[in-house]
Scaffold this motif. Structure first.
Motif, PDB file in Angstrom:
ATOM      1  N   ASP A  28      30.740  11.717  -8.425  1.00  0.00           N
ATOM      2  CA  ASP A  28      31.610  12.616  -7.663  1.00  0.00           C
ATOM      3  C   ASP A  28      30.880  13.154  -6.445  1.00  0.00           C
ATOM      4  O   ASP A  28      29.652  13.108  -6.369  1.00  0.00           O
ATOM      5  CB  ASP A  28      32.082  13.769  -8.554  1.00  0.00           C
ATOM      6  N   ALA A  29      31.650  13.674  -5.523  1.00  0.00           N
ATOM      7  CA  ALA A  29      31.087  14.125  -4.252  1.00  0.00           C
ATOM      8  C   ALA A  29      30.341  15.447  -4.384  1.00  0.00           C
ATOM      9  O   ALA A  29      29.570  15.807  -3.511  1.00  0.00           O
ATOM     10  CB  ALA A  29      32.201  14.268  -3.225  1.00  0.00           C
ATOM     11  N   LYS A  30      30.588  16.185  -5.471  1.00  0.00           N
ATOM     12  CA  LYS A  30      29.996  17.508  -5.600  1.00  0.00           C
ATOM     13  C   LYS A  30      28.568  17.458  -6.126  1.00  0.00           C
ATOM     14  O   LYS A  30      27.827  18.418  -6.011  1.00  0.00           O
ATOM     15  CB  LYS A  30      30.860  18.377  -6.520  1.00  0.00           C
ATOM     16  N   SER A  31      28.177  16.395  -6.782  1.00  0.00           N
ATOM     17  CA  SER A  31      26.817  16.267  -7.282  1.00  0.00           C
ATOM     18  C   SER A  31      26.497  14.796  -7.404  1.00  0.00           C
ATOM     19  O   SER A  31      27.360  13.931  -7.298  1.00  0.00           O
ATOM     20  CB  SER A  31      26.668  16.954  -8.644  1.00  0.00           C
ATOM     21  N   ALA A  32      25.222  14.505  -7.652  1.00  0.00           N
ATOM     22  CA  ALA A  32      24.806  13.111  -7.805  1.00  0.00           C
ATOM     23  C   ALA A  32      25.032  12.606  -9.224  1.00  0.00           C
ATOM     24  O   ALA A  32      24.749  11.451  -9.516  1.00  0.00           O
ATOM     25  CB  ALA A  32      23.330  12.984  -7.442  1.00  0.00           C
ATOM     26  N   VAL A  33      25.542  13.464 -10.098  1.00  0.00           N
ATOM     27  CA  VAL A  33      25.712  13.089 -11.497  1.00  0.00           C
ATOM     28  C   VAL A  33      27.037  12.351 -11.679  1.00  0.00           C
ATOM     29  O   VAL A  33      28.090  12.837 -11.258  1.00  0.00           O
ATOM     30  CB  VAL A  33      25.675  14.339 -12.396  1.00  0.00           C
ATOM     31  N   PRO A  34      27.023  11.179 -12.309  1.00  0.00           N
ATOM     32  CA  PRO A  34      28.280  10.458 -12.526  1.00  0.00           C
ATOM     33  C   PRO A  34      29.138  11.124 -13.595  1.00  0.00           C
ATOM     34  O   PRO A  34      28.620  11.789 -14.496  1.00  0.00           O
ATOM     35  CB  PRO A  34      27.816   9.073 -12.989  1.00  0.00           C
ATOM     36  N   LEU A  35      30.446  10.949 -13.483  1.00  0.00           N
ATOM     37  CA  LEU A  35      31.332  11.460 -14.522  1.00  0.00           C
ATOM     38  C   LEU A  35      31.162  10.625 -15.785  1.00  0.00           C
ATOM     39  O   LEU A  35      31.103   9.392 -15.720  1.00  0.00           O
ATOM     40  CB  LEU A  35      32.787  11.396 -14.069  1.00  0.00           C
ATOM     41  N   PRO A  36      31.092  11.255 -16.952  1.00  0.00           N
ATOM     42  CA  PRO A  36      31.041  10.475 -18.193  1.00  0.00           C
ATOM     43  C   PRO A  36      32.345   9.704 -18.382  1.00  0.00           C
ATOM     44  O   PRO A  36      33.407  10.118 -17.905  1.00  0.00           O
ATOM     45  CB  PRO A  36      30.875  11.547 -19.281  1.00  0.00           C
TER      46      PRO A  36
END
Length: 451
Positions: free
Chosen positions: A340-348
């Motif tokens: 997502d654009a809000k963080s570098a963490v992918p959505l599970p």
């Protein structure tokens, strides 16, 4: 000190009038006294370094004080009462875990709030709830720091019990970057006795709560509070991390139970996690769900089902086989574009849930006691190794997110997916709390699946 140089130069064995064994005992006693003084000075220096000052402890909670403390923020946000551990974490990040007698430098060092309950409630506060914590601390500098950090995050501390002259809990945590592990050395705080909080204070604490959460510590008082919560019709969530005194009794009061991967095995003596989960849940008559976290794989939930229309069509299988097939199904849904654009963490990936089944892993009697269930597997976020700074508190952040989901009426598989995301965000920073996201930085789609 210089005036005592001759005393330090003196060899006690040169005094013929003193027995050598008596001289040795005298010197050992003097060394012990010096060590105690050094420890006292070190603790005082630590408090000065952290710029901590003593504050007069607050009295036990009353209805008026709890209402006043909860008045800030969104008045419509659900209240979550949490009871358990809170402390100070001293975190040292190192390149690799040392061999015995080795000396090495830290890459970074942090002093932060910690403790399972404290971390989980901080996660709920940042997601938008109004948590209240019940724990016991001392009036030392560490206790003041713990309270200050909670209040900065919007956690109501008015129910905290303070013991003068003791030491608040703290933990040394060694974060090994090469091995992606963390080693914890914990020093507990003062004991919390049942008679230190009365029934009126417990009712005041619980009034208006949507959920009561217990991290499995301070069990003598926790059982008293959980019993009152059930009498007030408040859902109870209990965590099982490791075997503790009276935890088995506390777990039997839970509507929802969350455990580490090892706890069901330790509690039941079964070797296989899946068999242990089935056996454990069968012996918890009040538990609607059992959620067990599996580290970097994700988490699995077994949920009792009450609305079976035709039991003759319900199949019998094993949790072991279901977890394998559901994990494969859920991971097949992972996409490359789910960052997502809000963080570098992918959505599970979206969790996968089974049809209604009976589980026979622990035998026919356990299957009958447990009754029909549905099983959900929720994968962890697919993070790259370089994104992970520290896993300390990852389980706490998952449980805090699950608490949020229960309190706000989310579908529980959706709450598990939210927990996987929040845990991943937590792992991007050193310590249990700095990486915990606030509501406005979490993708909105993770909140959309509500019952």
């Amino acid at each position: 000190e210089n005036g005592n140089e001759d005393a330090f130069r003196e060899d006690p064995f040169e005094n013929p009038s003193e027995d050598p064994s008596e001289a040795r005992r005298r010197m050992e006693a003097e060394m012990a006294t010096s060590l105690e003084e050094a420890v006292r000075r070190a603790r005082a220096a630590r408090d000065r370094e952290l710029r901590l000052t003593y504050v007069e402890p607050v009295p036990p909670p009353s209805r008026a004080r709890v209402a006043e403390a909860s008045a800030g923020g969104d008045a419509s946000a659900p209240v979550i009462v949490g009871m358990g551990s809170a402390g100070v974490d001293y975190l040292a990040s190192i390149a690799a875990f040392p061999e015995p007698d080795a000396k090495l430098r830290t890459d970074s060092f942090e002093v932060q709030g910690g403790g399972n309950c404290g971390n989980a409630l901080t996660a709920t506060a940042r997601l938008g709830c109004r948590p209240r914590i019940l724990t016991k601390l001392s009036d030392d500098g560490a206790g003041k720091a713990i309270v200050d950090e909670f209040e900065a995050d919007g956690v109501d501390t008015s129910a905290i019990v303070i013991e003068k002259g003791a030491s608040s809990p703290f933990t040394y945590i060694i974060v090994d970057r090469a091995g992606a592990t963390r080693t914890c050395i914990h020093t507990p705080g003062p004991a919390f006795a049942e008679n230190e909080i009365d029934d009126d204070a417990i009712v005041a604490l619980l009034t208006g709560a949507s959920l009561a959460y217990f991290d499995g510590r301070l069990t003598e008082v926790a059982i008293k509070v959980a019993t009152q919560a059930r009498e007030m019709g408040i859902p109870v969530l209990v965590e099982g991390e490791r075997i503790r005194d009276n935890l088995e009794t506390l777990l039997k009061l839970g509507d929802h139970v969350c455990t580490s991967a090892g706890y069901p095995r330790d509690a039941t003596g079964e070797e296989a996690t899946e068999t242990a989960m089935v056996k454990m849940l069968a012996e918890l008559p009040n538990a609607k769900t059992l959620v067990t976290t599996l580290g970097s794989r994700g988490a699995v939930m077994v949920a009792r089902v009450d609305d079976v229309l035709d039991e003759t069509t319900t199949t019998t299988t094993t949790l072991r086989s279901l977890v394998g097939s559901l994990e494969a199904e859920a991971k097949a849904k992972e996409t490359k574009e789910n960052g997502d654009a809000k963080s570098a963490v992918p959505l599970p990936a979206v969790p996968a849930t089974s049809a209604t089944v009976y589980l026979e892993d622990a035998g026919a009697d356990a299957a009958t006691k447990l009754g029909p269930v549905r099983v959900t597997f929720a994968p962890a976020a697919a993070m790259r190794a370089e994104q992970i700074a520290d896993t300390t508190g990852a389980g706490d952040s998952f449980i805090g997110s699950f608490c949020f989901g229960v309190a706000t009426g989310m579908a529980l598989p959706a709450a598990m997916r939210l927990g996987a995301y929040v845990a991943a965000r937590k792992c991007t920073a050193l310590g249990a709390r700095p990486g915990l996201p606030r509501r406005d930085t979490v993708p909105e789609e993770l909140f959309l699946e509500a019952e």
